[in-house]
Motif scaffolding. Sequence first.
Motif, PDB file in Angstrom:
ATOM      1  N   ASP A  25      16.931 -24.421  26.658  1.00  0.00           N
ATOM      2  CA  ASP A  25      17.898 -23.061  25.623  1.00  0.00           C
ATOM      3  C   ASP A  25      17.277 -22.405  24.746  1.00  0.00           C
ATOM      4  O   ASP A  25      17.093 -23.334  23.587  1.00  0.00           O
TER       5      ASP A  25
ATOM      6  N   LYS B 186      27.890 -25.696  29.033  1.00  0.00           N
ATOM      7  CA  LYS B 186      27.094 -26.824  29.749  1.00  0.00           C
ATOM      8  C   LYS B 186      26.409 -27.599  28.240  1.00  0.00           C
ATOM      9  O   LYS B 186      26.214 -28.643  28.817  1.00  0.00           O
ATOM     10  N   THR B 187      26.066 -26.953  27.233  1.00  0.00           N
ATOM     11  CA  THR B 187      25.339 -27.447  26.699  1.00  0.00           C
ATOM     12  C   THR B 187      26.898 -29.267  25.455  1.00  0.00           C
ATOM     13  O   THR B 187      26.032 -30.332  26.059  1.00  0.00           O
TER      14      THR B 187
ATOM     15  N   SER C 141      20.634 -24.979  20.918  1.00  0.00           N
ATOM     16  CA  SER C 141      22.051 -25.754  20.738  1.00  0.00           C
ATOM     17  C   SER C 141      21.271 -27.287  20.263  1.00  0.00           C
ATOM     18  O   SER C 141      22.377 -27.859  20.110  1.00  0.00           O
TER      19      SER C 141
ATOM     20  N   ASP D 132      19.572 -29.295  30.119  1.00  0.00           N
ATOM     21  CA  ASP D 132      20.182 -28.405  29.559  1.00  0.00           C
ATOM     22  C   ASP D 132      19.762 -26.674  29.597  1.00  0.00           C
ATOM     23  O   ASP D 132      18.817 -26.360  28.566  1.00  0.00           O
TER      24      ASP D 132
HETATM   25 MG   LIG Z   1      24.258 -23.901  25.944  1.00  0.00          MG
END
Ligand SMILES: [Mg+2]
Length: 212
Positions: free
Chosen positions: A40, A17-18, A44, A86
């Motif tokens: 998040d 995802k990131t 991250s 994100d």
């Molecule tokens: Mg992530």
Amino acid sequence: MTALRIAVANQKGGTGKTTLTVNLAAGFHRRGKTVLLDADPQGSARDWARIGGSDSDLPPLHEVAADEVRTRIAQFAAASRFVLVDCPPHLQSVALGQVLGAVDLVLIPVQPSPLDLWASIDMAVAVKDARSGNPRLRAYMVLNQLDSRNALSRSMHQALAEFEVSALENGLARRAAFRSAALEGGSVYRLGGRGKSAVSDVESIIKEVLSI
Ligand SMILES: [Mg+2]
Ligand SMILES: Nc1ncnc2c1ncn2[C@@H]1O[C@H](COP(=O)(O)OP(=O)(O)OP(=O)(O)O)[C@@H](O)[C@H]1O
């Protein structure tokens, strides 16, 4: 101005995802004003951007709490061309519903194995639920960590065909450049020759997203 709002989400951890959000954000930023929202609590994307500091090629990043994500997406969408969000893994279904209610498109990164695809089944359910309040929500899986030497297995093709959410034609190959970019606090666009193939993966996804 109203932005194209894109969430990158999967309840399963570690699917990319990131990596996908940050590199897409850099690619969109080259096309128009872009904002990267880090929803998040692990932070991250925030940490990634911090390493790069003012020298980074990433767009402005804002951390957003789950309960304010909806209003923040709307706020930034009014003043940008692209907003990318994100999302954390294990997002509470209420919070996930809020994100999916506030975006035009959700991209769901998955690794190219049927097991990983089936572990993302919650996302297909969440997309279906979100469409009752946001009927124009578009959703696509994005295959990540593709092995550039091998075609997808037959079982993966079959699993994809049976899955309710279709996959983009373009995905990200497994490449050292995606890890290097994170270590250096920028996107693959900033890696020069080392990032060429990775940039081409990201550009293909952006072009596909802009054409659907
Ligand atoms: Mg992530
Ligand atoms: N295409 C790729 N090629 C090489 N490494 C990758 C690729 N995509 C992701 N990775 C690596 O895999 C790991 C997990 O990726 P990432 O952190 O983007 O996943 P995530 O879904 O955001 O994880 P989390 O669920 O914890 O938020 C990272 O170490 C990242 O550098």
